[in-house]
Design a protein around this motif. Structure first.
Motif, short mmCIF file in Angstrom:
data_model
loop_
_atom_site.label_atom_id
_atom_site.label_comp_id
_atom_site.label_asym_id
_atom_site.label_seq_id
_atom_site.Cartn_x
_atom_site.Cartn_y
_atom_site.Cartn_z
N GLU B 91 0.77 -1.18 0.07
CA GLU B 91 0.00 -0.05 0.04
C GLU B 91 0.86 1.20 0.12
O GLU B 91 0.64 2.23 -0.62
CB GLU B 91 -0.84 -0.07 1.21
CG GLU B 91 -2.16 -1.02 1.02
CD GLU B 91 -3.33 -0.43 1.99
OE1 GLU B 91 -3.11 0.41 2.75
OE2 GLU B 91 -4.36 -1.03 1.56
N MET B 92 1.95 1.29 0.48
CA MET B 92 2.97 2.25 1.03
C MET B 92 3.80 2.59 -0.26
O MET B 92 4.24 3.55 -0.44
CB MET B 92 3.59 2.32 2.31
CG MET B 92 2.56 2.35 3.22
SD MET B 92 1.76 3.93 3.37
CE MET B 92 -0.03 3.39 3.59
N GLY B 93 4.00 1.47 -0.86
CA GLY B 93 4.79 1.59 -1.90
C GLY B 93 6.23 0.77 -2.15
O GLY B 93 6.57 0.64 -3.24
N SER B 94 6.87 0.46 -0.95
CA SER B 94 8.10 -0.01 -0.97
C SER B 94 8.09 -1.46 -1.77
O SER B 94 9.25 -1.78 -1.90
CB SER B 94 8.64 0.01 0.42
OG SER B 94 7.93 -0.58 1.08
N ARG B 96 6.82 -2.31 -4.32
CA ARG B 96 6.99 -2.06 -5.83
C ARG B 96 8.35 -2.05 -6.12
O ARG B 96 8.54 -2.42 -7.15
CB ARG B 96 6.28 -0.57 -6.04
CG ARG B 96 4.95 -0.62 -6.00
CD ARG B 96 4.20 0.74 -6.39
NE ARG B 96 2.93 0.78 -6.49
CZ ARG B 96 2.18 1.58 -7.29
NH1 ARG B 96 2.81 2.62 -7.75
NH2 ARG B 96 0.86 1.35 -7.37
N LEU B 97 9.08 -1.19 -5.12
CA LEU B 97 10.38 -1.17 -5.44
C LEU B 97 11.23 -2.62 -5.61
O LEU B 97 11.89 -2.89 -6.53
CB LEU B 97 11.30 -0.61 -4.38
CG LEU B 97 12.80 -0.36 -4.76
CD1 LEU B 97 12.79 0.74 -5.55
CD2 LEU B 97 13.39 0.08 -3.14
N LEU B 98 10.94 -3.69 -4.51
CA LEU B 98 11.25 -4.96 -4.70
C LEU B 98 11.10 -5.45 -5.76
O LEU B 98 11.68 -6.36 -6.49
CB LEU B 98 10.97 -5.48 -3.49
CG LEU B 98 11.40 -6.98 -3.34
CD1 LEU B 98 12.88 -6.97 -2.95
CD2 LEU B 98 10.65 -7.64 -1.86
N LEU B 99 9.64 -5.28 -6.24
CA LEU B 99 9.14 -6.02 -7.37
C LEU B 99 9.59 -5.66 -8.79
O LEU B 99 9.54 -6.53 -9.80
CB LEU B 99 7.55 -6.22 -7.46
CG LEU B 99 6.98 -7.04 -6.07
CD1 LEU B 99 5.34 -6.89 -6.32
CD2 LEU B 99 7.38 -8.27 -6.08
N THR B 100 10.44 -4.53 -8.71
CA THR B 100 10.98 -4.05 -10.10
C THR B 100 12.39 -4.28 -10.23
O THR B 100 12.93 -4.03 -11.17
CB THR B 100 10.77 -2.53 -10.30
OG1 THR B 100 11.02 -2.01 -9.11
CG2 THR B 100 9.42 -2.09 -10.51
N ALA B 101 12.98 -5.14 -9.32
CA ALA B 101 14.37 -5.70 -9.27
C ALA B 101 14.32 -6.76 -10.36
O ALA B 101 13.47 -7.39 -10.83
CB ALA B 101 14.50 -6.34 -7.94
#
Lengths: 242, 265
Positions: B91-94, B96-101
């Motif tokens: 929900e907060m977005g972090s 997303r960062l992991l999943l775009t690795a």
């Protein structure tokens, strides 16, 4: 002539029955600063979710540095740096730790990550803050840190989804200037989503997205030579932008 | 070191640092089982008689009986806590960062899972240490034998949490999960009562407990604490782990899973 850093072809996406993007096609060349301009709800965040493979489109193609995002996602993702609209920092970690964590996700050794972190922080005027906790940074510096993080693996394409939302005018101007410099000096292709027309320089490419469709694309100063981009945008979409 | 191992190390270090900085979380994880051990078990000691059942070779006190169940309870709550933080991160977005690795999503999820399990194992050992000081002494080698059992049971419970995280739309819905998953899973198991005790009150409840994968996790830990392997429990735990991990990976798959549907405005 270079190949495009980002090429989007005939991209469509639906949330159930609601069409969010309709046959979107565009390209961003190396060194180009492309402003994706659209009001809230235009489809910018959906487009970013597709470009970063958080969602997968049933129709259309996305290629990053020639790598198809659908069939070769790892190679395509390795070429791009992303700054999301929502902040994605780990606030409990220091600036340096945030960068090291991201660097490791992209395969950088600890030593290499430390070297690159020093360089990107220097470039973004944050070198002295490396040991500070991300929680202690103000909004502008948090955004700079996110940009620094997105540059750690030396991407050829930088995607930024409304990166200046909630920042004061000075921080906005500084961040916009930094990213323009990255495109100009390092040849990084930039896709910058915004609804703030004043962030678009005359020489930038503007891509006007409205209700899921690209209405117009071209050099900002050529799209709206007289009345300015904001007036032109209003004329096209009948919706105001700031 | 390959890209995979770099990512694994980074995620493990990040979770460890978060664990160190969130001392309240560590204390909360210990208080819960200690209340059960010191208050609840003391009250039930007189009421419940326990016969000799494997792996025990003599009569035991109720406190000794519930130790494996409380170890599994720590892991269960930790798994749900990890799932909660995953929903929050998404929900907060972090997240997303992991999943775009540039790594396969299954590997990223596995790394997150493993990191959570290692944290839960530290909590279990802290609990066993306090229980030792309280007077509950297990065979010394049992503390070593239980490590792989905790790893396997933690992975199973973590996979269940991961699957739940992939299906829960909003953070607010997590309270419902607490009520409808954690409590039935814990109470309908062998954590607090042996199966034969349950059968005395209801055959149906006994069968539900026997089928509950959490019971198998508890029994795997119980036997390991006495340097014995329970192959049936290991098999069920491994099978449950495989099923839920597969479902979780499916749930987080951008092309097939639930993530895309979640995006609906």
């Amino acid at each position: 002539m270079h190949d495009p850093a980002l090429e989007v072809t005939d991209l469509s996406f639906r949330y159930g029955k609601k069409e969010a993007l309709r046959s979107v096609s565009f390209r961003v060349m190396p060194g180009e600063f492309c402003a994706l301009l659209g009001p809230n709800g235009a489809g910018k965040s959906t487009l970013f979710a597709l470009l970063t493979r958080l969602f997968v489109a049933r129709q259309g193609r996305i290629a990053v540095m020639g790598q198809d995002l659908q069939t070769n996602p790892r190679a395509a993702l390795a070429c791009m740096g992303v700054v999301f609209q929502q902040m994605t920092l780990d606030l409990d970690l220091s600036v340096a730790r945030n960068l090291a964590y991201f660097g490791a996700l992209h395969g950088l050794s600890r030593r290499e990550a430390a070297l690159r972190a020093g360089a990107v922080l220097e470039r973004l005027d944050m070198a002295e803050r490396a040991r500070e906790k991300a929680r202690n940074l103000n909004g502008g510096h948090r955004r700079r840190l996110e940009i620094a993080r997105a540059l750690m693996h030396r991407p050829r394409l930088l995607l930024l989804d409304e990166p200046t939302v909630g920042l004061d005018t000075r921080s906005r101007a500084a961040i916009t200037a930094h990213v323009h410099a990255l495109a100009r000096d390092d040849g990084i292709a930039v896709l910058w989503a915004t609804h703030l027309v004043d962030e678009v320089a005359p020489e930038d490419t503007a891509l006007i997205l409205h209700q899921g469709e690209i209405l117009q694309t071209g050099r900002a100063d050529q799209l709206a030579p007289k009345g300015g981009l904001a007036a032109h945008f209003m004329h096209l979409t009948e919706e105001p932008v700031t | 070191m390959s890209l995979y191992l770099h990512a694994l190390a980074a995620i493990l270090i990040r979770e460890a640092l978060r664990f160190v900085t969130q001392r309240e979380r560590f204390l909360a994880a210990l208080v819960r089982p200690l209340v059960w051990l010191i208050v609840f078990a003391a009250g039930f000691r007189a009421a419940l008689g326990l016969s000799i059942t494997p792996p025990y070779q003599t009569y035991i006190t109720y406190e000794v009986y519930i130790i494996p169940g409380l170890c599994a309870m720590i892991q269960l709550f930790n798994a749900m806590q990890s799932a909660l933080s995953l929903v929050y991160d998404r929900e907060m977005g972090s997240m997303r960062l992991l999943l775009t690795a540039p790594l396969p999503r299954w590997w990223l999820l596995f790394c997150k899972l493993l990191a959570g399990v290692l944290v839960s194992i530290l909590q279990v050992y802290a609990f066993l240490g306090i229980a030792y000081l309280y007077g509950i002494k297990l065979p010394p080698m049992g503390y070593v034998w239980v490590l792989p059992a905790l790893l396997v049971s933690g992975m199973m419970l973590g996979a269940v949490g991961l699957f739940l995280a992939s299906t829960i739309r909003q953070l607010e819905n997590f309270a419902g999960v607490m009520n409808f998953v954690i409590f039935p899973v814990f109470f309908l198991s062998t954590a607090l009562y042996p199966l034969w005790r349950m059968a005395e009150s209801s055959r149906l409840l006994r069968d539900i407990c026997a089928w509950n994968p959490f019971s198998h996790a508890v029994e795997l830990i119980r036997f390991a604490l006495y340097m014995r392997l329970n192959p049936e429990a290991l098999g069920w735990v491994a099978l449950t782990f495989a099923v839920f991990l597969t479902l979780a990976i499916w749930g987080f798959d951008p092309a097939r899973g639930i993530m895309t549907r979640k995006a609906s405005p």
